[in-house]
Write a protein that holds these residues in place. Structure first.
Motif, PDB file in Angstrom:
ATOM      1  N   ASP A  27       0.696  -1.397   0.191  1.00 31.16           N
ATOM      2  CA  ASP A  27      -0.052  -0.196  -0.031  1.00 31.16           C
ATOM      3  C   ASP A  27       0.944   1.261   0.038  1.00 31.16           C
ATOM      4  O   ASP A  27       1.503   1.409   1.037  1.00 31.16           O
ATOM      5  CB  ASP A  27      -0.852  -0.075   1.116  1.00 31.16           C
ATOM      6  N   ARG A  28       0.801   1.917  -1.096  1.00 30.07           N
ATOM      7  CA  ARG A  28       1.650   3.225  -1.346  1.00 30.07           C
ATOM      8  C   ARG A  28       1.056   4.599  -0.308  1.00 30.07           C
ATOM      9  O   ARG A  28       1.732   5.637  -0.295  1.00 30.07           O
ATOM     10  CB  ARG A  28       1.572   3.721  -2.725  1.00 30.07           C
ATOM     11  N   THR A  29       0.025   4.094   0.150  1.00 27.04           N
ATOM     12  CA  THR A  29      -0.708   5.487   1.019  1.00 27.04           C
ATOM     13  C   THR A  29      -0.372   5.343   2.503  1.00 27.04           C
ATOM     14  O   THR A  29      -1.040   6.282   3.271  1.00 27.04           O
ATOM     15  CB  THR A  29      -2.188   5.390   0.677  1.00 27.04           C
ATOM     16  N   SER A  30       0.323   4.290   3.004  1.00 30.55           N
ATOM     17  CA  SER A  30       0.558   4.266   4.474  1.00 30.55           C
ATOM     18  C   SER A  30       2.117   3.933   4.643  1.00 30.55           C
ATOM     19  O   SER A  30       2.687   2.969   3.945  1.00 30.55           O
ATOM     20  CB  SER A  30      -0.383   3.265   4.961  1.00 30.55           C
ATOM     21  N   ILE A  31       2.658   4.562   5.546  1.00 30.76           N
ATOM     22  CA  ILE A  31       3.995   4.468   6.248  1.00 30.76           C
ATOM     23  C   ILE A  31       3.880   4.223   7.439  1.00 30.76           C
ATOM     24  O   ILE A  31       3.509   4.981   8.296  1.00 30.76           O
ATOM     25  CB  ILE A  31       4.757   5.775   5.827  1.00 30.76           C
ATOM     26  N   CYS A  32       4.480   3.031   8.097  1.00 29.21           N
ATOM     27  CA  CYS A  32       4.794   2.748   9.423  1.00 29.21           C
ATOM     28  C   CYS A  32       6.377   3.264   9.911  1.00 29.21           C
ATOM     29  O   CYS A  32       7.358   2.802   8.989  1.00 29.21           O
ATOM     30  CB  CYS A  32       4.928   1.108   9.725  1.00 29.21           C
ATOM     31  N   VAL A  33       6.550   4.260  10.753  1.00 29.64           N
ATOM     32  CA  VAL A  33       7.727   4.794  11.075  1.00 29.64           C
ATOM     33  C   VAL A  33       8.317   3.954  12.354  1.00 29.64           C
ATOM     34  O   VAL A  33       7.709   3.846  13.395  1.00 29.64           O
ATOM     35  CB  VAL A  33       7.496   6.324  11.703  1.00 29.64           C
TER      36      VAL A  33
END
Length: 202
Positions: free
Chosen positions: A77-83
């Protein structure tokens, strides 16, 4: 007494996390007994990693390709980032196979005692990723997966403030995580529950 070379190998192994001097000697003995199979296989794998290891310029993951396998995977999924704080946390979360987005490795956490400031972390590149459009799609959610330590939560709150100006949802892992716990040491069930129960920041 073992030869100097064997002692040097045992000393090198003893410096690895989770291995003390006794465990290292047992590993060396095991490898020596299987030098035609296990030892040669281990040497080959270490040489390959040494020669091909790179840091992903997109997320900071460690892999043998750049961009890494996660960033290059079109199914993510390109719309979510987990930092996350470091690569070990990324690997721990990705093993759970519950987060389908991409990751961003900070390279540490804010710490006044250790002199770690915002400019010492990969925060600028995170903000660039959030501001950019990837194939016309913008980032809709940033999951702050910091460790449940004082420094980890301080880092999460700082990031939430920096991300407020962007039109996205900011969430963090549920605090079913033990206080003072580190992601890399948690079992997959605990990580899965924390990811499922993530909630908005603030």
């Amino acid at each position: 007494m073992a030869s100097q070379e064997i002692e040097t190998l045992a000393s090198a192994l003893a410096r690895l996390p989770g291995l003390g001097p006794r465990s290292a000697r047992r590993v060396v003995l095991w490898l020596v007994k299987r030098r035609e199979t296990a030892l040669l296989q281990l040497l080959g794998a270490l040489e390959q990693v040494r020669d091909r290891l790179v840091e992903c310029r997109t997320c900071g993951n460690v892999d043998t390709q750049d961009p890494c396998g996660i960033c290059a995977d079109p199914r993510r999924d390109r719309t979510s980032i987990c930092v996350v704080e470091d690569v070990a946390d990324l690997w721990a979360l990705d093993r759970a196979k519950l987060f389908t987005g991409r990751y961003h490795v900070l390279g540490g956490k804010l710490s006044a005692m250790d002199g770690v400031r915002p400019e010492d972390l990969n925060i600028g590149s995170l903000l660039e990723r959030v501001a950019a459009k990837d194939d016309g799609a913008g980032i809709e959610e940033v999951v702050l997966a910091m460790n449940a330590t004082l420094e980890g939560q301080t880092t999460a709150h700082y990031l939430a403030e920096r991300l407020e100006e962007y039109p996205l949802r900011i969430t963090q892992l549920a605090h079913g995580l033990p206080v003072g716990g580190e992601l890399d040491y948690l079992d997959e069930g605990t990580l899965a529950q924390a990811l499922r129960a993530r909630r908005p920041m603030g």
